[in-house]
Design a protein around this motif. Structure first.
Motif, mmCIF file in Angstrom:
data_model
loop_
_atom_site.group_PDB
_atom_site.id
_atom_site.type_symbol
_atom_site.label_atom_id
_atom_site.label_comp_id
_atom_site.label_asym_id
_atom_site.label_seq_id
_atom_site.Cartn_x
_atom_site.Cartn_y
_atom_site.Cartn_z
ATOM 1 N N GLU A 44 0.584 -1.152 0.140
ATOM 2 C CA GLU A 44 0.327 -0.086 -0.118
ATOM 3 C C GLU A 44 0.234 1.459 0.257
ATOM 4 O OE1 GLU A 44 -2.670 -3.199 2.338
ATOM 5 O OE2 GLU A 44 0.233 -2.130 2.135
ATOM 6 N N SER A 45 2.450 1.417 0.749
ATOM 7 C CA SER A 45 2.880 1.865 0.617
ATOM 8 C C SER A 45 2.212 3.201 1.453
ATOM 9 C CB SER A 45 3.527 3.087 -0.340
ATOM 10 O OG SER A 45 4.364 3.984 -0.641
ATOM 11 N N THR A 46 1.618 2.909 1.644
ATOM 12 C CA THR A 46 1.010 4.101 3.206
ATOM 13 C C THR A 46 1.829 3.951 4.984
ATOM 14 O OG1 THR A 46 -1.172 2.710 3.405
ATOM 15 C CG2 THR A 46 -1.416 4.479 1.918
ATOM 16 N N PRO A 47 3.019 4.477 4.865
ATOM 17 C CA PRO A 47 3.051 3.887 6.012
ATOM 18 C C PRO A 47 2.820 5.779 7.780
ATOM 19 C CG PRO A 47 4.612 5.283 5.223
ATOM 20 C CD PRO A 47 3.566 5.066 4.245
ATOM 21 N N VAL A 48 1.555 6.283 6.895
ATOM 22 C CA VAL A 48 1.768 6.729 8.200
ATOM 23 C C VAL A 48 0.182 7.360 7.768
ATOM 24 C CG1 VAL A 48 1.682 9.987 8.329
ATOM 25 C CG2 VAL A 48 4.127 8.844 7.783
ATOM 26 N N ALA A 49 -0.699 7.279 8.995
ATOM 27 C CA ALA A 49 -2.320 7.666 9.563
ATOM 28 C C ALA A 49 -2.323 8.902 10.574
ATOM 29 C CB ALA A 49 -2.811 6.473 8.850
ATOM 30 N N VAL A 50 -3.281 9.788 9.833
ATOM 31 C CA VAL A 50 -3.786 10.919 10.472
ATOM 32 C C VAL A 50 -4.576 10.249 11.622
ATOM 33 C CG1 VAL A 50 -4.255 13.123 10.898
ATOM 34 C CG2 VAL A 50 -2.777 12.424 9.323
ATOM 35 N N ILE A 51 -5.045 10.154 12.390
ATOM 36 C CA ILE A 51 -6.580 10.166 13.145
ATOM 37 C C ILE A 51 -6.911 11.377 14.171
ATOM 38 C CG2 ILE A 51 -7.400 8.520 15.097
ATOM 39 C CD1 ILE A 51 -5.246 6.405 15.443
ATOM 40 N N LYS A 52 -8.064 11.513 13.157
ATOM 41 C CA LYS A 52 -8.870 12.916 13.904
ATOM 42 C C LYS A 52 -10.367 12.569 14.744
ATOM 43 C CE LYS A 52 -7.292 16.022 9.990
ATOM 44 N NZ LYS A 52 -6.949 17.259 10.968
ATOM 45 N N LYS A 53 -10.014 13.388 15.271
ATOM 46 C CA LYS A 53 -11.489 13.375 16.486
ATOM 47 C C LYS A 53 -12.077 12.117 17.287
ATOM 48 C CE LYS A 53 -14.190 15.666 13.405
ATOM 49 N NZ LYS A 53 -15.727 15.364 11.965
ATOM 50 N N SER A 54 -10.007 11.328 17.932
ATOM 51 C CA SER A 54 -9.983 10.389 18.791
ATOM 52 C C SER A 54 -10.579 10.530 20.126
ATOM 53 C CB SER A 54 -8.772 9.836 19.178
ATOM 54 O OG SER A 54 -7.706 10.786 19.835
#
Length: 255
Positions: A214-224
């Motif tokens: 997938e080459s998505t080594p980063v994610a942003v979690i919002k409203k946790s």
């Protein structure tokens, strides 16, 4: 308020780069960081930025690693890397040595042959808590916002098929929510419940980030809704001593 996870695609790099700048460049035009966001980063991506990649052919095995190699039927050079990266070796099965590395119980000290050139392995990041804290501070100094940082890896769960996420380090958020003393739905007092906040978020993000190409080594979690903090997180806050761990104690007990 609904939690939202936004995976971020990043072009693969090979060994040694500015982690902060690479992340910021990749976020640009995709998602804007805001106060309260949680930035989740793959441990292998973090380790890659530190050039924590070894050429297996260049490793010289020791007498002790030869013994581990024979006992657990793994290559002697791989056994040497496992030995160097482990805090403790508990045992293992053919092909896998069960170890503790940076307070994480993991097969083969968390070393991985995926997403690196053939003949190489990638290790856990060096000083991951320091990396997370430095990144958190840099974001605050440059952007003026408070975010949480989680460095995530995949792990196997005892007696379960497949992998889930584990936070090998974090900064800027309270990693554990102590619920002892609170009441359950029937009014019973909770006596032992501590919610693994950082690990739960790591698993949520890991589901979106993927495990393959997938080459998505980063994610942003919002409203946790998690509690952020400016205090420095200690390296032992998400770990329990092995003499108190139900699984370790259970497997080591004599029938």
């Amino acid at each position: 308020m609904s939690l939202e996870v936004i995976p971020v695609r990043i072009e693969k790099q090979q060994g040694g780069f500015d982690l902060y700048q690479d992340i910021m460049n990749s976020l640009d035009g995709v998602v804007s960081l805001e106060d309260g966001d949680i930035l989740v980063i793959s441990s292998k991506y973090t380790a890659n930025s530190q050039n924590r990649i070894l050429d297996i052919k260049k490793i010289k095995s020791s007498e002790k690693s030869q013994s581990i190699s024979e006992r657990f039927q793994i290559d002697a050079k791989t056994a040497e890397i496992v030995l160097r990266e482990s805090d403790k070796i508990f045992g293992g099965v053919a092909g896998f040595v069960l170890t503790s590395s940076d307070n994480i119980l993991a097969p083969n000290a968390g070393i991985d042959k995926s997403n690196v050139r053939k003949g190489s392995v990638i290790l856990y990041p060096d000083l991951p808590y320091l990396m997370a804290e430095q990144l958190r501070r840099k974001i605050f100094l440059n952007l003026g916002i408070h975010v949480g940082i989680i460095i995530v890896d995949s792990r196997l769960m005892p007696a379960r098929i497949g992998t889930t996420g584990v936070a090998i380090a974090c900064a800027g958020l309270e990693p554990v929510h102590d619920m002892r003393g609170q009441k359950d739905l029937d009014g019973n007092t909770l006596k032992v419940t501590l919610k693994a906040t950082a690990d739960n978020l790591a698993t949520i993000a890991n589901h979106k980030m993927g495990e393959g190409s997938e080459s998505t080594p980063v994610a942003v979690i919002k409203k946790s809704g998690v509690k952020l903090t400016d205090r420095k997180i200690r390296t032992d806050e998400m770990a329990i001593s092995y003499d108190q761990c139900v699984y370790v104690r259970g497997f080591q007990s004599k029938n």
